[in-house]
Design a protein around this motif. Structure first.
Motif, PDB file in Angstrom:
ATOM      1  N   LEU A  68       0.882  -1.171   0.000  1.00 56.68           N
ATOM      2  CA  LEU A  68       0.000   0.000   0.000  1.00 56.68           C
ATOM      3  C   LEU A  68       0.914   1.214   0.000  1.00 56.68           C
ATOM      4  O   LEU A  68       1.647   1.445   0.960  1.00 56.68           O
ATOM      5  CB  LEU A  68      -0.894   0.017   1.243  1.00 56.68           C
ATOM      6  CG  LEU A  68      -1.809  -1.184   1.455  1.00 56.68           C
ATOM      7  CD1 LEU A  68      -2.538  -1.069   2.790  1.00 56.68           C
ATOM      8  CD2 LEU A  68      -2.793  -1.315   0.312  1.00 56.68           C
ATOM      9  N   PHE A  69       0.908   1.971  -1.080  1.00 57.32           N
ATOM     10  CA  PHE A  69       1.788   3.120  -1.222  1.00 57.32           C
ATOM     11  C   PHE A  69       0.954   4.393  -1.171  1.00 57.32           C
ATOM     12  O   PHE A  69      -0.097   4.479  -1.807  1.00 57.32           O
ATOM     13  CB  PHE A  69       2.555   3.066  -2.546  1.00 57.32           C
ATOM     14  CG  PHE A  69       3.539   1.921  -2.673  1.00 57.32           C
ATOM     15  CD1 PHE A  69       3.822   1.074  -1.616  1.00 57.32           C
ATOM     16  CD2 PHE A  69       4.179   1.701  -3.862  1.00 57.32           C
ATOM     17  CE1 PHE A  69       4.739   0.034  -1.741  1.00 57.32           C
ATOM     18  CE2 PHE A  69       5.101   0.672  -4.015  1.00 57.32           C
ATOM     19  CZ  PHE A  69       5.381  -0.165  -2.945  1.00 57.32           C
ATOM     20  N   GLY A  70       1.440   5.370  -0.412  1.00 56.46           N
ATOM     21  CA  GLY A  70       0.693   6.613  -0.245  1.00 56.46           C
ATOM     22  C   GLY A  70       1.565   7.837  -0.311  1.00 56.46           C
ATOM     23  O   GLY A  70       2.491   7.928  -1.120  1.00 56.46           O
ATOM     24  N   GLU A  71       1.282   8.802   0.571  1.00 55.58           N
ATOM     25  CA  GLU A  71       2.005  10.070   0.604  1.00 55.58           C
ATOM     26  C   GLU A  71       3.370   9.935   1.273  1.00 55.58           C
ATOM     27  O   GLU A  71       4.348  10.512   0.825  1.00 55.58           O
ATOM     28  CB  GLU A  71       1.183  11.128   1.363  1.00 55.58           C
ATOM     29  CG  GLU A  71      -0.123  11.504   0.699  1.00 55.58           C
ATOM     30  CD  GLU A  71       0.080  12.277  -0.591  1.00 55.58           C
ATOM     31  OE1 GLU A  71       1.003  13.112  -0.660  1.00 55.58           O
ATOM     32  OE2 GLU A  71      -0.676  12.035  -1.540  1.00 55.58           O
ATOM     33  N   GLN A  72       3.415   9.203   2.368  1.00 58.05           N
ATOM     34  CA  GLN A  72       4.613   9.121   3.194  1.00 58.05           C
ATOM     35  C   GLN A  72       5.554   8.022   2.708  1.00 58.05           C
ATOM     36  O   GLN A  72       5.115   7.002   2.196  1.00 58.05           O
ATOM     37  CB  GLN A  72       4.229   8.854   4.645  1.00 58.05           C
ATOM     38  CG  GLN A  72       3.327   9.896   5.244  1.00 58.05           C
ATOM     39  CD  GLN A  72       2.813   9.494   6.618  1.00 58.05           C
ATOM     40  OE1 GLN A  72       3.401   8.668   7.301  1.00 58.05           O
ATOM     41  NE2 GLN A  72       1.705  10.083   7.017  1.00 58.05           N
ATOM     42  N   ALA A 105      -4.539   9.832  -6.788  1.00 60.61           N
ATOM     43  CA  ALA A 105      -4.191   9.912  -8.205  1.00 60.61           C
ATOM     44  C   ALA A 105      -3.091  10.931  -8.478  1.00 60.61           C
ATOM     45  O   ALA A 105      -2.435  10.882  -9.505  1.00 60.61           O
ATOM     46  CB  ALA A 105      -5.436  10.276  -9.022  1.00 60.61           C
ATOM     47  N   ASP A 106      -2.876  11.852  -7.539  1.00 60.14           N
ATOM     48  CA  ASP A 106      -1.911  12.929  -7.739  1.00 60.14           C
ATOM     49  C   ASP A 106      -0.590  12.585  -7.058  1.00 60.14           C
ATOM     50  O   ASP A 106      -0.491  12.606  -5.829  1.00 60.14           O
ATOM     51  CB  ASP A 106      -2.473  14.241  -7.175  1.00 60.14           C
ATOM     52  CG  ASP A 106      -1.545  15.427  -7.377  1.00 60.14           C
ATOM     53  OD1 ASP A 106      -0.524  15.276  -8.081  1.00 60.14           O
ATOM     54  OD2 ASP A 106      -1.839  16.494  -6.821  1.00 60.14           O
ATOM     55  N   ASP A 107       0.407  12.261  -7.833  1.00 60.85           N
ATOM     56  CA  ASP A 107       1.707  11.884  -7.269  1.00 60.85           C
ATOM     57  C   ASP A 107       2.573  13.082  -6.912  1.00 60.85           C
ATOM     58  O   ASP A 107       3.598  12.927  -6.246  1.00 60.85           O
ATOM     59  CB  ASP A 107       2.467  10.984  -8.250  1.00 60.85           C
ATOM     60  CG  ASP A 107       1.811   9.624  -8.417  1.00 60.85           C
ATOM     61  OD1 ASP A 107       1.001   9.243  -7.551  1.00 60.85           O
ATOM     62  OD2 ASP A 107       2.102   8.950  -9.424  1.00 60.85           O
ATOM     63  N   SER A 108       2.183  14.287  -7.309  1.00 60.10           N
ATOM     64  CA  SER A 108       3.040  15.467  -7.125  1.00 60.10           C
ATOM     65  C   SER A 108       3.235  15.847  -5.661  1.00 60.10           C
ATOM     66  O   SER A 108       4.238  16.473  -5.323  1.00 60.10           O
ATOM     67  CB  SER A 108       2.477  16.655  -7.907  1.00 60.10           C
ATOM     68  OG  SER A 108       1.247  17.072  -7.352  1.00 60.10           O
ATOM     69  N   THR A 109       2.311  15.485  -4.785  1.00 56.87           N
ATOM     70  CA  THR A 109       2.424  15.873  -3.372  1.00 56.87           C
ATOM     71  C   THR A 109       3.124  14.809  -2.521  1.00 56.87           C
ATOM     72  O   THR A 109       3.332  15.015  -1.339  1.00 56.87           O
ATOM     73  CB  THR A 109       1.032  16.150  -2.773  1.00 56.87           C
ATOM     74  OG1 THR A 109       0.252  14.952  -2.844  1.00 56.87           O
ATOM     75  CG2 THR A 109       0.330  17.280  -3.503  1.00 56.87           C
ATOM     76  N   ARG A 110       3.474  13.690  -3.114  1.00 58.51           N
ATOM     77  CA  ARG A 110       4.102  12.601  -2.360  1.00 58.51           C
ATOM     78  C   ARG A 110       5.546  12.924  -1.999  1.00 58.51           C
ATOM     79  O   ARG A 110       6.213  13.692  -2.685  1.00 58.51           O
ATOM     80  CB  ARG A 110       4.101  11.318  -3.194  1.00 58.51           C
ATOM     81  CG  ARG A 110       2.734  10.814  -3.510  1.00 58.51           C
ATOM     82  CD  ARG A 110       2.804   9.480  -4.266  1.00 58.51           C
ATOM     83  NE  ARG A 110       1.570   9.238  -4.965  1.00 58.51           N
ATOM     84  CZ  ARG A 110       0.436   8.850  -4.393  1.00 58.51           C
ATOM     85  NH1 ARG A 110       0.391   8.634  -3.108  1.00 58.51           N
ATOM     86  NH2 ARG A 110      -0.649   8.663  -5.115  1.00 58.51           N
ATOM     87  N   HIS A 111       6.003  12.273  -0.955  1.00 53.85           N
ATOM     88  CA  HIS A 111       7.431  12.317  -0.610  1.00 53.85           C
ATOM     89  C   HIS A 111       8.206  11.871  -1.850  1.00 53.85           C
ATOM     90  O   HIS A 111       7.789  10.937  -2.555  1.00 53.85           O
ATOM     91  CB  HIS A 111       7.682  11.364   0.569  1.00 53.85           C
ATOM     92  CG  HIS A 111       9.054  11.429   1.124  1.00 53.85           C
ATOM     93  ND1 HIS A 111      10.151  10.909   0.478  1.00 53.85           N
ATOM     94  CD2 HIS A 111       9.510  11.955   2.294  1.00 53.85           C
ATOM     95  CE1 HIS A 111      11.230  11.100   1.216  1.00 53.85           C
ATOM     96  NE2 HIS A 111      10.866  11.735   2.326  1.00 53.85           N
ATOM     97  N   ALA A 112       9.304  12.527  -2.139  1.00 52.57           N
ATOM     98  CA  ALA A 112      10.066  12.241  -3.365  1.00 52.57           C
ATOM     99  C   ALA A 112      10.482  10.772  -3.466  1.00 52.57           C
ATOM    100  O   ALA A 112      10.424  10.170  -4.544  1.00 52.57           O
ATOM    101  CB  ALA A 112      11.294  13.140  -3.429  1.00 52.57           C
ATOM    102  N   LYS A 113      10.865  10.179  -2.354  1.00 56.72           N
ATOM    103  CA  LYS A 113      11.280   8.766  -2.389  1.00 56.72           C
ATOM    104  C   LYS A 113      10.086   7.841  -2.614  1.00 56.72           C
ATOM    105  O   LYS A 113      10.241   6.767  -3.194  1.00 56.72           O
ATOM    106  CB  LYS A 113      12.042   8.397  -1.123  1.00 56.72           C
ATOM    107  CG  LYS A 113      13.425   9.017  -1.070  1.00 56.72           C
ATOM    108  CD  LYS A 113      14.210   8.536   0.128  1.00 56.72           C
ATOM    109  CE  LYS A 113      15.619   9.122   0.118  1.00 56.72           C
ATOM    110  NZ  LYS A 113      16.405   8.652   1.278  1.00 56.72           N
TER     111      LYS A 113
END
Length: 155
Positions: A68-72, A105-113
């Motif tokens: 499960l991949f998210g923001e952090q 759906a928006d990957d732009s706000t995720r942690h870079a890693k």
């Protein structure tokens, strides 16, 4: 018949509800509990072992890795790598069946890693994107039925 072990991986704090929902579903559904045994790190009793030893050993023992991949991105060890990324990489190295579900759906706000990890998963591993807690359960159900059919465990 051997039980199929599922390792559920994510940043625990970000996906507390989703992890619990997946565990309860897999243990509560008559079909799913017949075939699958989920592993979540938080279910392991305290022991005199390093956490990374425990979770990597469990990845080795599993048949299916669910990410499960998210923001952090999560806690980074001395090498700057999170447990989620280590689990994902080991599952791939060992040829485990991997299923990835990405929140949002928006990957732009995720942690870079985390963006980079999602990129490593690529479209071939990302089963679905989801927005709310119930969605990964439905997505996992469909993926596991497909797995059972492909492996001729059900018709």
């Amino acid at each position: 018949m051997k039980t199929i072990r599922i390792f559920i991986s994510s940043v625990q704090t970000e996906f507390k509800n989703e992890r619990a929902a997946l565990r309860e579903y897999l243990r509560g559904d008559a079909l799913m509990r017949r075939f699958f045994d989920p592993f979540l790190f938080e279910d392991v009793p305290a022991a005199d072992r390093r956490a990374d030893e425990v979770y990597l050993h469990e990845v080795e023992k599993c048949d299916i890795y669910v990410g499960l991949f998210g923001e952090q991105y999560g806690f980074e060890d001395g090498e700057g790598v999170s447990p989620t990324e280590r689990e994902f990489a080991l599952a791939g190295k060992l040829g485990k069946h991997r299923l990835i579900f990405v929140k949002g759906a928006d990957d732009s706000t995720r942690h870079a890693k985390m963006r980079a990890l999602i990129g490593k998963a690529g479209n071939e591993l990302i089963r679905r994107r989801f927005a709310s807690t119930p969605e990964p359960v439905a997505h996992l159900y469909a993926a596991l039925v497909e797995y059972l059919e492909k492996n001729e465990l059900i018709r």
